[in-house]
Scaffold this motif. Structure first.
Motif, PDB file in Angstrom:
ATOM      1  N   SER A   1      49.303  39.818  34.077  1.00 50.23           N
ATOM      2  CA  SER A   1      49.917  38.528  34.388  1.00 50.23           C
ATOM      3  C   SER A   1      51.431  38.592  34.228  1.00 50.23           C
ATOM      4  O   SER A   1      52.174  37.885  34.926  1.00 50.23           O
ATOM      5  N   LYS A   2      51.909  39.431  33.331  1.00 49.16           N
ATOM      6  CA  LYS A   2      53.343  39.604  33.134  1.00 49.16           C
ATOM      7  C   LYS A   2      54.000  40.280  34.330  1.00 49.16           C
ATOM      8  O   LYS A   2      55.225  40.239  34.493  1.00 49.16           O
TER       9      LYS A   2
ATOM     10  N   GLN B   1      45.202  36.543  37.260  1.00 46.47           N
ATOM     11  CA  GLN B   1      43.976  37.027  36.627  1.00 46.47           C
ATOM     12  C   GLN B   1      42.795  36.139  36.995  1.00 46.47           C
ATOM     13  O   GLN B   1      42.878  34.910  36.968  1.00 46.47           O
ATOM     14  N   ALA B   2      41.681  36.763  37.365  1.00 42.97           N
ATOM     15  CA  ALA B   2      40.429  36.053  37.617  1.00 42.97           C
ATOM     16  C   ALA B   2      39.376  36.591  36.650  1.00 42.97           C
ATOM     17  O   ALA B   2      39.201  37.797  36.536  1.00 42.97           O
ATOM     18  N   LEU B   3      38.710  35.702  35.939  1.00 44.22           N
ATOM     19  CA  LEU B   3      37.647  36.096  35.015  1.00 44.22           C
ATOM     20  C   LEU B   3      36.304  35.729  35.629  1.00 44.22           C
ATOM     21  O   LEU B   3      36.004  34.549  35.825  1.00 44.22           O
TER      22      LEU B   3
ATOM     23  N   GLY C   1      39.623  41.658  32.987  1.00 49.53           N
ATOM     24  CA  GLY C   1      39.366  40.894  31.780  1.00 49.53           C
ATOM     25  C   GLY C   1      40.341  41.131  30.659  1.00 49.53           C
ATOM     26  O   GLY C   1      41.196  42.027  30.708  1.00 49.53           O
ATOM     27  N   GLY C   2      40.198  40.310  29.626  1.00 53.40           N
ATOM     28  CA  GLY C   2      40.794  40.526  28.329  1.00 53.40           C
ATOM     29  C   GLY C   2      42.293  40.728  28.301  1.00 53.40           C
ATOM     30  O   GLY C   2      43.070  40.117  29.042  1.00 53.40           O
TER      31      GLY C   2
ATOM     32  N   GLU D   1      38.555  35.401  48.252  1.00 54.28           N
ATOM     33  CA  GLU D   1      39.157  34.801  47.050  1.00 54.28           C
ATOM     34  C   GLU D   1      39.645  35.849  46.055  1.00 54.28           C
ATOM     35  O   GLU D   1      40.328  35.511  45.090  1.00 54.28           O
ATOM     36  N   LEU D   2      39.283  37.120  46.264  1.00 49.20           N
ATOM     37  CA  LEU D   2      39.739  38.207  45.406  1.00 49.20           C
ATOM     38  C   LEU D   2      40.429  39.277  46.248  1.00 49.20           C
ATOM     39  O   LEU D   2      39.997  39.565  47.367  1.00 49.20           O
TER      40      LEU D   2
END
Length: 365
Positions: free
Chosen positions: A184-185, A190-192, A176-177, A206-207
């Motif tokens: 991501s950099k 990212q998955a929320l 998160g957050g 999926e994860l």
């Protein structure tokens, strides 16, 4: 005193008693607390109910709090909006959930490579953090109080080993957050997701990795059943400060005794939750390793340094694009972080490292 005067005095006392009961009843208040947690989630979910009950006890039943767990009354991440609108009076969650309102809210929960739990409390309670928090929340018509902390986080649960920064590229990671922005950099996707959806996504493929709230809650959700590599330490939230946020106008309208009761109950829960998470984490980790074959692995130094640099970029972007209050909050937080680094190193960290030396000392059993 004459018989007549005695009778009149008694009658007046009786009348006062008769009037007091309905007047007291008229002052009874019931508030609604929504949460970000399943009702019986160890730690946060149980703690939210404990907090609600404690407020009722401290006000002698004059202010009762009815708890609605995640999704029961307010859907998704709408808790803060509901408190702001006055649709509910309070919410138990994390300020970092609402960085869309202001990225500065993350500082009052945790930021990547930020303060650990006891440092976070020191900044908020005694280092100027609370005044800045109040100033920020005034924009949204809420008040917030520290009301729990999960303590240290795990680095995450992974399907595969992470040996280099390249291993992160394309990794579908529930995180998160601000930490998600940092990863991501480095090529992470990212998955929320709420905690309850993480295990099904693992099972469906999926994860590839996930982190949520540390070993107590992660293991309660069963991540260890699908991801057999558990990495440490967690950089994403070195602690996770929980909050009770309250509609400001409704809070200010309460009697002063009720307002104090809410603050006292939050402070008590803040300490108790930290103790509970710290007490239960060792057994949770031991269960995953000894009973379910999880492999505990430390992140390679180069990978962790990459986490740090990416996190620094995200934080710099927030500061550079932030308004004056965001800059003042960041300046206060970072100054406190810098000041406390030495003391934590020679105090708690120094002692903890030396405690691992080989010497004669009694053992349990």
């Amino acid at each position: 005193m004459s018989t007549r005067r005695t009778f009149l005095a008694g009658a007046a006392a009786s009348a006062t008693g008769l009037l007091a009961a309905p007047a007291l009843a008229q002052n009874l208040v019931e508030w609604r607390m929504v949460t970000a947690w399943p009702r019986d989630l160890p730690g946060a979910g149980v703690g939210a109910q404990r907090l609600a009950d404690r407020i009722g006890l401290l006000t002698q039943g004059q202010l009762t709090v009815k708890l609605y767990a995640a999704g029961e009354l307010v859907p998704g991440q709408q808790n803060m909006a509901s408190v702001m609108a006055g649709d509910v009076e309070m919410s138990h969650d994390m300020s970092a959930y609402y960085i869309a309102q202001s990225p500065a809210l993350a500082f009052f929960s945790s930021i990547p490579f930020g303060l650990i739990a006891q440092e976070q409390d020191a900044w908020i309670y005694a280092g100027g953090g609370k005044a800045l928090w109040d100033e920020l929340n005034a924009r949204f018509g809420v008040r917030a109080f520290s009301a729990g902390n999960t303590g240290a986080r795990l680095g995450g649960w992974f399907r595969k080993e992470i040996n280099t920064v390249d291993d992160l590229k394309g990794l579908r990671f529930r995180v998160g957050g601000l930490a998600g922005q940092a990863l991501s950099k480095l090529g992470v996707v990212q998955a929320l997701l709420p905690g309850s959806q993480i295990l099904p996504k693992f099972k469906s493929g999926e994860l590839d990795a996930a982190e949520f709230m540390g070993p107590v809650n992660d293991i309660a959700f069963g991540f260890q059943a699908e991801a057999k590599f558990c990495y440490w330490p967690g950089f994403q939230e070195p602690c996770a400060g929980l909050q009770l946020q309250v509609n400001r106008a409704k809070f200010d309208a309460l009697p002063v005794t009720h307002r104090i009761a809410i603050e006292v109950a939050c402070a008590e829960e803040n300490a108790r939750a930290q103790a509970e998470y710290n007490a239960r984490a060792p057994a949770a980790i031991a269960q995953a390793v000894t009973q379910q074959g999880v492999m505990l692995k430390q992140f390679p130094a180069d990978v962790f340094k990459a986490f740090g640099s990416a996190s620094g970029q995200v934080l710099s972007e927030i500061i550079d694009t932030g308004d004056d209050l965001t800059k003042r909050i960041a300046a206060s937080y970072l100054a406190f972080r810098q000041q406390t680094l030495l003391w934590t190193r020679i105090g708690d960290e120094g002692y903890a490292n030396m405690r691992l030396l080989d010497y004669t000392y009694p053992k349990a059993g």
